[in-house]
Every structure is written in C-alpha cells, then in structure tokens.
Design a protein around this motif. Structure first.
Motif, PDB file in Angstrom:
ATOM      1  N   ALA A  75       0.832  -1.204   0.000  1.00  0.00           N
ATOM      2  CA  ALA A  75       0.000   0.000   0.000  1.00  0.00           C
ATOM      3  C   ALA A  75       0.865   1.252   0.000  1.00  0.00           C
ATOM      4  N   GLY A  76       0.648   2.097  -1.015  1.00  0.00           N
ATOM      5  CA  GLY A  76       1.373   3.362  -1.094  1.00  0.00           C
ATOM      6  C   GLY A  76       2.481   3.399  -2.120  1.00  0.00           C
ATOM      7  N   ARG A  77       2.791   2.291  -2.761  1.00  0.00           N
ATOM      8  CA  ARG A  77       3.822   2.298  -3.810  1.00  0.00           C
ATOM      9  C   ARG A  77       3.283   3.049  -5.018  1.00  0.00           C
ATOM     10  N   ILE A  78       4.035   3.997  -5.533  1.00  0.00           N
ATOM     11  CA  ILE A  78       3.588   4.757  -6.698  1.00  0.00           C
ATOM     12  C   ILE A  78       4.275   4.235  -7.955  1.00  0.00           C
ATOM     13  N   ARG A  79       3.757   4.646  -9.091  1.00  0.00           N
ATOM     14  CA  ARG A  79       4.220   4.075 -10.354  1.00  0.00           C
ATOM     15  C   ARG A  79       5.714   4.308 -10.616  1.00  0.00           C
ATOM     16  N   PRO A  80       6.251   5.521 -10.401  1.00  0.00           N
ATOM     17  CA  PRO A  80       7.699   5.681 -10.624  1.00  0.00           C
ATOM     18  C   PRO A  80       8.554   4.819  -9.703  1.00  0.00           C
TER      19      PRO A  80
ATOM     20  N   ASN B 270      20.219 -11.494 -20.838  1.00  0.00           N
ATOM     21  CA  ASN B 270      21.583 -10.973 -20.778  1.00  0.00           C
ATOM     22  C   ASN B 270      21.637  -9.457 -20.932  1.00  0.00           C
ATOM     23  N   LYS B 271      20.513  -8.804 -20.834  1.00  0.00           N
ATOM     24  CA  LYS B 271      20.431  -7.350 -20.884  1.00  0.00           C
ATOM     25  C   LYS B 271      19.604  -6.855 -19.711  1.00  0.00           C
ATOM     26  N   LYS B 272      19.763  -5.577 -19.386  1.00  0.00           N
ATOM     27  CA  LYS B 272      18.934  -4.951 -18.376  1.00  0.00           C
ATOM     28  C   LYS B 272      17.625  -4.479 -19.030  1.00  0.00           C
ATOM     29  N   TYR B 273      16.647  -4.220 -18.182  1.00  0.00           N
ATOM     30  CA  TYR B 273      15.403  -3.676 -18.726  1.00  0.00           C
ATOM     31  C   TYR B 273      15.644  -2.360 -19.462  1.00  0.00           C
ATOM     32  N   ALA B 274      16.549  -1.538 -18.932  1.00  0.00           N
ATOM     33  CA  ALA B 274      16.838  -0.262 -19.588  1.00  0.00           C
ATOM     34  C   ALA B 274      17.340  -0.476 -21.016  1.00  0.00           C
ATOM     35  N   ASP B 275      18.131  -1.521 -21.232  1.00  0.00           N
ATOM     36  CA  ASP B 275      18.649  -1.802 -22.573  1.00  0.00           C
ATOM     37  C   ASP B 275      17.516  -2.139 -23.536  1.00  0.00           C
ATOM     38  N   LEU B 276      16.558  -2.945 -23.072  1.00  0.00           N
ATOM     39  CA  LEU B 276      15.438  -3.318 -23.928  1.00  0.00           C
ATOM     40  C   LEU B 276      14.550  -2.123 -24.213  1.00  0.00           C
ATOM     41  N   ILE B 277      14.355  -1.254 -23.235  1.00  0.00           N
ATOM     42  CA  ILE B 277      13.551  -0.045 -23.446  1.00  0.00           C
ATOM     43  C   ILE B 277      14.194   0.828 -24.511  1.00  0.00           C
ATOM     44  N   LYS B 278      15.492   0.996 -24.438  1.00  0.00           N
ATOM     45  CA  LYS B 278      16.186   1.829 -25.432  1.00  0.00           C
ATOM     46  C   LYS B 278      16.091   1.229 -26.829  1.00  0.00           C
ATOM     47  N   ALA B 279      16.171  -0.079 -26.931  1.00  0.00           N
ATOM     48  CA  ALA B 279      16.094  -0.727 -28.241  1.00  0.00           C
ATOM     49  C   ALA B 279      14.694  -0.666 -28.827  1.00  0.00           C
ATOM     50  N   ALA B 280      13.677  -0.634 -27.965  1.00  0.00           N
ATOM     51  CA  ALA B 280      12.299  -0.742 -28.436  1.00  0.00           C
ATOM     52  C   ALA B 280      11.615   0.592 -28.657  1.00  0.00           C
TER      53      ALA B 280
ATOM     54  N   ALA C 253      10.200   8.024 -15.146  1.00  0.00           N
ATOM     55  CA  ALA C 253       8.911   8.716 -15.142  1.00  0.00           C
ATOM     56  C   ALA C 253       7.969   8.153 -16.197  1.00  0.00           C
ATOM     57  N   ASN C 254       8.523   7.677 -17.302  1.00  0.00           N
ATOM     58  CA  ASN C 254       7.709   7.139 -18.403  1.00  0.00           C
ATOM     59  C   ASN C 254       7.626   5.615 -18.397  1.00  0.00           C
ATOM     60  N   PHE C 255       8.053   4.986 -17.312  1.00  0.00           N
ATOM     61  CA  PHE C 255       8.083   3.525 -17.303  1.00  0.00           C
ATOM     62  C   PHE C 255       6.706   2.929 -17.563  1.00  0.00           C
ATOM     63  N   SER C 256       5.650   3.574 -17.107  1.00  0.00           N
ATOM     64  CA  SER C 256       4.312   3.045 -17.341  1.00  0.00           C
ATOM     65  C   SER C 256       3.951   3.043 -18.827  1.00  0.00           C
TER      66      SER C 256
END
Length: 881
Positions: A380-385, A424-434, A496-499
C-alpha cells in the motif's frame, strides 16, 4: 450492420430461415430426435448469418483489408509476419524506435519478460501469477474474497441508478470457514437456492444487502491471491544484498517465494521494503505467535475472478467492468477519462508534459493497473515511478529459468542468459532498443513531491502524479543537497515514463496470445468432421437454429470473437451506446457487450455501473446521460459511443414555415423481437444522430451490475466462471442460463432481456458443453507457442488450513509462510502434460464428463417454479398494496 443488429433478436432465427431454406427440411418436429438429424452445412450457414465465423478467417480478412497490425508469431511460434492482423493501431509505431527495424519485436520480448517477472510485485507477484493457466487461474486454496465490492442498496432513479451509492464492503466470509480454505466440489455453485428471486435475501429493500440467507448461498468471490498487506517504504533498485544499499535494506527486505536459491548460488531479493501491518480487510488466519491477536496476515485475494488474457486484444475495453479504457493515456487504466494523466517527452533534452491518447490499446490500459493494486501486486502506497526505480536496472527474469526454445526469449532471440536464468540485458537496454528516444533520453529530472495512489474502489488504484517539477540535473542535485527534496522523489525520464513502456510492451506481448485454431474455427472454415454430433447440436442451440431450443447465447457472444464486447462488434466504440428493451420490458441505454445477467444482486458488485476518475461514470451510456442532464458536473472528455447512430427516422415534429423543411425529427429505437418503438431523441441539427446538442427523450440507463461478456474459446480450461467465480463447471453455467438467472427479480431495472427460462433438454445441455469444449485451442491446452512461458513460482496458499497456519519467522509473527508452486519453463513446442479444467483440482474428471457434474453433490439449484415451468425469478415483483 444489419446482420450485426439482427443477431440480437430472438426472432431473427425465423427471419433467416428462407435464406437457408434449401438446406432445411420443413414440416419436422420443433426438436430433432437426435443430433444426427442436423445438417452440418445448414447449421454452419445459419451460424454465419448470425455473425459467427472462424476467428482465423476473420483476422486474415483484416490483414487483406490492412486493418490493424500483423501478428509477429506465426501459428508455430516462429517470428515473422503471419498474414493475420489483430486490432492494434498503426499510430503506436510512432512511440517505437524508428531506427530499429526490430523495435516491435523487442517491445513484445520486453512485454513477455515484464508479464512473467516476479520482481515486478512487492513480494514476488508477477502479472502471470494470476494468468498462468490458459490465461486465467485454477488454484483452489486461499482464493476467497468476502465481497469488498459491495455497495449500499440505494438506487436513485433511472439515470443515476447506483452511481452515488456508498461503498458497503463485506469483510466477513459467509458459509466458508475462513481464509486459507481449500475449495471442495460441493462448495459450488455459490448460489444454490434462487427462491423466487427475492426470498433468498433477508430484506431486498434493506440499505445493505447482507449475505444471502438461503441454505448454501454466499456472496463470497472465488478469485486470485495476491500480496500480503504491508505499508510500502522503498524499493531496492539492484535486488542484491550489499552494504551499498544500507538505506534500503531492513529486516523485512528479504527474499520471497524462494528467490534466494535462483540463480543457483546468487539469489535476488524480490521483496520491497515495507512493514506488514494487520490487514484491515480481514485476510488473517490463527497461528502460534501471531502478532495480531494470535493471527497472521495471509495473502489477500482480489474481489473479482481473474479473466483470461488470451484473445483479450479483441476487446474494446478490458477488465470485467471495462475500466481498462480503449484509449491508453500512458499512466492509468482510465484513458482520456483521466484528464490529469501526463507522459513526458524530450525535445532537444528539454522535457515537456504531454497527453497521450493511443487508441485500440485497452490491453495497455489494463496492464498498468495491477502493479499498484494493494490486493494484487503492490504494498500500500507504492507509486508508479517507484516500480520503475526497482525495475529499469534489474536483469529481466533474474530468478526464473527460461526454456532454450522459448518463442520470444529463447536462445534464438539472443537474449537468453547462458545460465538459462534471466536475460543478458537490463530492462533499460530493452527499453532503449524498443522505444522512441524522446521518451527516455534526457539529462533533466522530474521531481514528484506529492504523487500518490487513490483507490477509486477496492482493487481499482489510480496513480495521481500531483504537482511535479522538471529541472536540470544540477538543480536536482542542489535540491537534494539542501534537503528540499528526497532521493525517492527524483526520477529520470525513463523512470517517469516507465508506465508507457510497460503498458505498450505488455500489450504487444499479449497481442500475440491469439487462440484461433479450435475445432469450431475449423468447422466454420468448412471441416464438417471438426465437431462431434453433440457439439453440432450445441452450436445449433447456441445460435438458435430452427428445430432446437434457442439458447440465445449468440445474442451476447457474437461475432468471430464470440463476444459483443469486441472492437469489431462495437465498430471500435462507435456503436457502443445502444438503446434496448431491458428485462422489465422498458427501453434503456446500455453499453454494448456489458450485461447484467443476474449472477449476483446488483448492489453486491455494480460492475460497469462503477465510478472512474473525478467520480465520473465508467459506462459511456451513463456518461452520455449525465452530460445531457448536467449531473455531477461537466463531462470534459469525449464520450465513446456518442453521438448515437443506426436509429430509425420517425416523425418530423417541427418544420420551417417558409420552406417546409424539417427542423426537428424523431429518431427511434426499435425492439428487434416485438417491433416496439421508443423515441430516443428529437434530432435538432438534422444529422441523423442523437448527440448532446439534440433533445434527448430516452432518459434511462441500465448499466448497474453489468459485466463484460467473455469470449467462449478455451473456457473449458478457465474455470471457475463468472465475475464472482461462483460456478465450477460449464454445465453449472448452462443450468444458470437455462433457469433464467439467479436474481432476476431483484435486478430487473438493469437485467438483460435474454435472461429468461429456456427449458433445455439434457441432450442440449450436454451439447452446449461439448460445443464450448470444441472451442478450446489445443495450443493453449499444451502451452505451445505463443502460449509458452518462463518458469514461474506462485504462492499456493499457506501451510495448514483456515483454522491454523504457520507464521513466517522472518516477519515476527506478522504474516504466514508461503506454500510455493513451481511452474516449469515451457518452450514453443509445448508441454507433454496438458492443462486441466478447474474442476479437476476439486476431484472431478477432466473434459466433458467432469463438466457435466453440476451443483452440490450433482444436484440442480433449487428454484420456486411456476406450473408452466418458468421460475418466478423471471416475473416482476407484484405491485405494493
């Protein structure tokens, strides 16, 4: 459109007879002596005239017509365009990385990883933890919610209905002995005595409807267990136990669901930092040393049964109540009805807040809801960012084994870690590629100083961004140094834009979960042998073929998708608001594809009649009437389904005295069965539609207690059934429809008109079950691509039972130990062991035989029946003296 409208008519069967006269015999009894007397070609042609067809054929036609976007996976799970299109809007490509030709594939891979990743939840819950079995959930222990969705039984007329009724949650289980209970076959159905529709309640006019008093009845819900109730404090960005995270580590920041053992010798902490506190909704069980009066928290259970993610891409709106909006706003489930939602876009390193309205994207809207739910996945209380801070630099699926032949994440993808655990990649790597760099590439920071989560109702969290600042990196550092802001308030653009990334990626993965190769689909494509004689009879009843009982099923389960809630049936929302005669014989507006069928009393769960942001209605039809009548402030967003189309032109009621041109015209609704007419509006602007500038005459809406119609495919495997999970087998569901529902008299103002006594023969009941089983895609049954998946460990209740469990020593008597069920990784070739129906866990047989057992100990539901065989439930209450 004519056929689409005609398919709602119970009389339409006879209107269509001449069209297939060459295939039918005349002068024969109304019911065939045996299923063998049915001509497969005649039944198929009739079904097509009623709007049914092969789903694969329909989405192949969409590919030819260039509607939607092509699937990435072919039927064998190979990555390539398949010549089958699903309803995804081409505009979403502008959000993807235009410099990467494989951006959409990477986004789907990212979505699959996120959907199955146990790191996402606050204590080990993945999205898939409730959607692991044919897209649904078949667990039988600790799966009870006492009906926290209940509201006060106060209805305010034909427009407001239950909209302003206050919440009246029920926190007490009724006939069930307690949480952590294991279901038994005799527990179902949850309503065993319908009486005359009102005498099963202590007082149907009471302010609060208390649990049903007829023997064996309950308002409890069979659903899915989620998180332990805890107050959120912080996330761990790395998931590693090390001294550099001293500010994050605490005594409750521990491993969850066995994550300490995976990968072997490494381990990754799944749990957020948070203190378990006594569950205010009562999800507790006695335990030695229990910190809460001798009790410990058990995992909470969400208040509605889990709907399937398979074929959900075809729905206009998603969730049972449709709150997952057709338009994705990038932040919350509520689309453009949430006017405060903003995403952030960088232009030459300068961030600006923008609105997003991505159409055909209710799957993305649905995806962003559960990660903040304190019933499903979040403390309870966790926000999206916060979710973003936890995930962006983690290894996807770090504690889960991935099959080498996984259709999207296997060795061929180049993403699978050589250890087999994670990528073998971080989530950040996949976000940048996509994704488009403008959504993540900036050195500026966004400060959320008062963001929060507001629960619109139980299990409906709304993330509120509050006031925010966009500053350069130096300013952010200075504010942190001065103590003006906290580190937990400062986010990168990617965080901030993860959602946005999460919603779109999960949508693109779930869009691949298309089940369109069933015996029914092959039959509709011309294979007469695909359906057994019994299943053919079931199809005939389903569509109301002449000479058999008219089951009226197709009236709600229409179109190739077998649901009127589809994008196709609603014409992408243009034909969502419809006028129809309801169960009480009066016209009203309703939202197409959402029906009150009398499963539970309306006030026990108002469904589509619920409230969204700013206390505005969820239902388009109620939004339309509220806007017209000026109720509850202005509707400051476009209403899906308005203005109303496809109405009959009536009398001209005002003419120009000089030219005799009509200045005001009646537009009427016409009941397809009786021919009854009702003036919907006086068309003032003479555009042939009923809009908010016209003079609306029909001032009634029927959406309370209405729920989205699910598709039929794979229902064999997706029990328990209905929004309350109150039926264990398909024949229980069919018996429900056959008798005319449970609470018809009580729900009459909003009741669907097709909920009537039918009078099916035993052969017809069995035929309907056989037909629904013939709508199972064997790829789903054997988890073949695209339905393959990584390893998943899910909570399966707790040690002991409802009377006593075992406290987890790591939590000082505050919560119970988990029993962990391991689902092995499956590759695209599938699993040798097929999925079984829900009833198998209750000790019943699989397949047709198991589904033909119904009721407690095989007995039918008791009802107060008239001489003519129709339950009194179908008759309105007598007038008050």
């Amino acid at each position: 459109m004519f056929l689409g409208k005609l398919s709602r008519s119970r009389a339409a069967s006879w209107l269509l007879v001449p069209l297939v006269a060459g295939l039918l015999l005349t002068g024969v009894p109304m019911r065939p002596a045996a299923a063998a007397s049915l001509d497969p070609a005649a039944v198929r042609e009739f079904a097509k005239l009623k709007g049914l067809d092969s789903l694969r054929a329909a989405i192949k036609q969409d590919a030819v017509a260039k509607k939607g976007l092509p699937l990435l996976l072919d039927p064998d799970g190979n990555v390539k365009p398949s010549g089958r299109n699903v309803p995804l809007h081409p505009s979403l490509t502008s959000l993807l990385n235009s410099k990467n030709k494989n951006a959409r594939l990477v986004a789907a891979q990212l979505g699959k990883a996120l959907f199955w990743d146990m790191q996402l939840g606050s204590d080990g819950q993945a999205c898939a933890s409730c959607h692991f079995h044919a897209g649904a959930d078949n667990r039988i222990k600790n799966q009870l919610n006492p009906d926290v969705k209940r509201i006060e039984n106060i209805r305010q007329g034909d427009i407001k209905g239950f909209h302003f009724a206050k919440d009246a949650p029920d926190f007490d289980l009724d006939i069930f002995p307690g949480h952590n209970y294991t279901f038994q076959a005799a527990d179902f159905p949850f309503v065993k005595n319908i009486g005359n529709g009102d005498n099963v309640l202590p007082d149907p006019a009471a302010k609060v409807i208390f649990p049903n008093v007829a023997q064996g009845n309950t308002n409890d819900v069979a659903s899915s267990q989620g998180v332990f109730f805890s107050r959120f404090e912080a996330v761990d960005p790395s998931g590693l136990v090390d001294p550099f995270n001293a500010k994050i580590e605490n005594k409750y920041n521990v491993f969850a669901l066995g994550s300490q053992n995976f990968p072997p010798g490494v381990g990754t902490e799944l749990r957020d930092k948070g203190d378990p506190v006594q569950d205010p909704a009562g999800f507790l069980v006695p335990a030695d040393g229990g910190a809460f009066g001798g009790k410990v928290n058990v995992r909470r259970v969400e208040p509605r049964n889990t709907p399937s993610t398979i074929n959900a891409v075809f729905n206009l709106h998603n969730f049972w109540d449709g709150r997952a909006n057709f338009h994705f706003n990038g932040v919350t489930p509520h689309g453009r009805t949430d006017r405060a939602a903003r995403i952030f876009v960088s232009n030459k390193n300068v961030i600006q807040a923008r609105n997003l309205e991505l159409p055909f994207a209710s799957l993305a809207s649905q995806a962003v809801g559960p990660p903040l739910s304190d019933f499903e996945m979040s403390f309870a209380g966790r926000i999206r960012p916060d979710v973003a801070k936890k995930m962006v630099n983690r290894t996807p699926l770090a504690t889960q084994f991935i099959h080498p032949d996984d259709s999207l994440l296997g060795t061929a993808s180049g993403l699978r870690n050589t250890s087999g655990y994670g990528l073998n990649k971080k989530y950040a790597d996949l976000i940048k590629a996509a994704f488009n760099p403008s959504l993540y590439d900036s050195t500026q920071k966004i400060i959320f100083s008062n963001a929060s989560v507001k629960n619109l109702s139980a299990n409906d969290p709304l993330f509120q961004q509050g006031t925010f600042q966009i500053v350069d990196a130096k300013t952010a550092a200075d504010l942190l140094k001065q103590g003006v802001v906290k580190q937990s308030d400062v986010y990168s653009l990617m965080e901030a834009n993860f959602s946005v990334f999460f919603g779109i990626a999960v949508m693109l993965y779930e869009s691949e979960l298309v089940a369109d190769d069933t015996p029914f689909d092959r039959f509709m494509a011309g294979d007469n042998a695909a359906l057994s004689e019994s299943a053919l009879l079931g199809l005939a009843v389903f569509v109301g073929f002449p000479r058999v009982s008219d089951g009226r099923c197709v009236n709600c389960h229409g179109g190739p998708e077998m649901t009127n809630a589809s994008i196709r049936k609603t014409q992408a929302g243009k034909d969502l608001i419809e006028p129809m005669i309801m169960g009480d014989g009066r016209f009203a507006f309703y939202d197409g594809g959402f029906y009150n069928i009398g499963v539970t009393p309306t006030a026990e769960d108002v469904g589509r009649g619920g409230r969204g942001p700013e206390d505005k209605p969820l239902a388009s039809s109620r939004q339309f009437l509220f806007a017209d009548q000026g109720i509850n402030g202005p509707i400051n967003f476009p209403i899906i389904g308005a203005p109303l189309m496809n109405l009959k032109v009536g009398n001209c009621v005002a003419t120009d005295p000089v030219t005799s041109a009509c200045l005001k015209q009646e537009l009427l609704a016409v009941d397809e069965e009786t021919g009854a007419e009702e003036v919907v509006c006086l068309d003032v602007n003479m555009d042939g539609k009923c809009g908010l500038k016209d003079d609306l005459q029909l001032l009634r809406v029927a959406v309370d207690g209405a729920f989205k119609t699910p598709g039929i495919r794979n229902q064999e495997l997706q029990g328990p059934y209905m929004h309350n999970g109150g039926f264990k087998t398909l024949v229980e569901v069919i018996q429900f429809y056959d008798r005319g529902g449970n609470f018809c008299r009580l729900n009459f103002p909003d009741l669907d008109p097709d909920i009537q006594f039918i009078g099916l023969t035993e052969a017809e009941e069995e035929g309907l079950v056989a037909f629904i089983i013939a709508c199972t895609d064997e790829r789903v049954r054997y988890e073949k691509a695209p339905f393959d998946h990584p390893e998943l460990r899910i909570p399966d209740g707790h040690p002991g039972d409802q009377n006593s469990t075992t406290a987890d020593a790591l939590f000082n008597g505050k919560q119970a130990q988990d029993v962990v069920k391991v689902l092995p990784a499956v590759g695209k070739g599938g699993n040798a062991t097929p999925l079984k129906g829900f009833q198998v866990g209750l000790g019943l047989p699989d397949g047709l035989e198991g589904h033909l057992l119904f009721g407690a100990n095989g007995e039918e539901v008791a009802s107060d029946v008239l001489v003519n065989g129709a339950p009194k439930c179908n008759l309105p209450l007598p007038p008050t003296p």
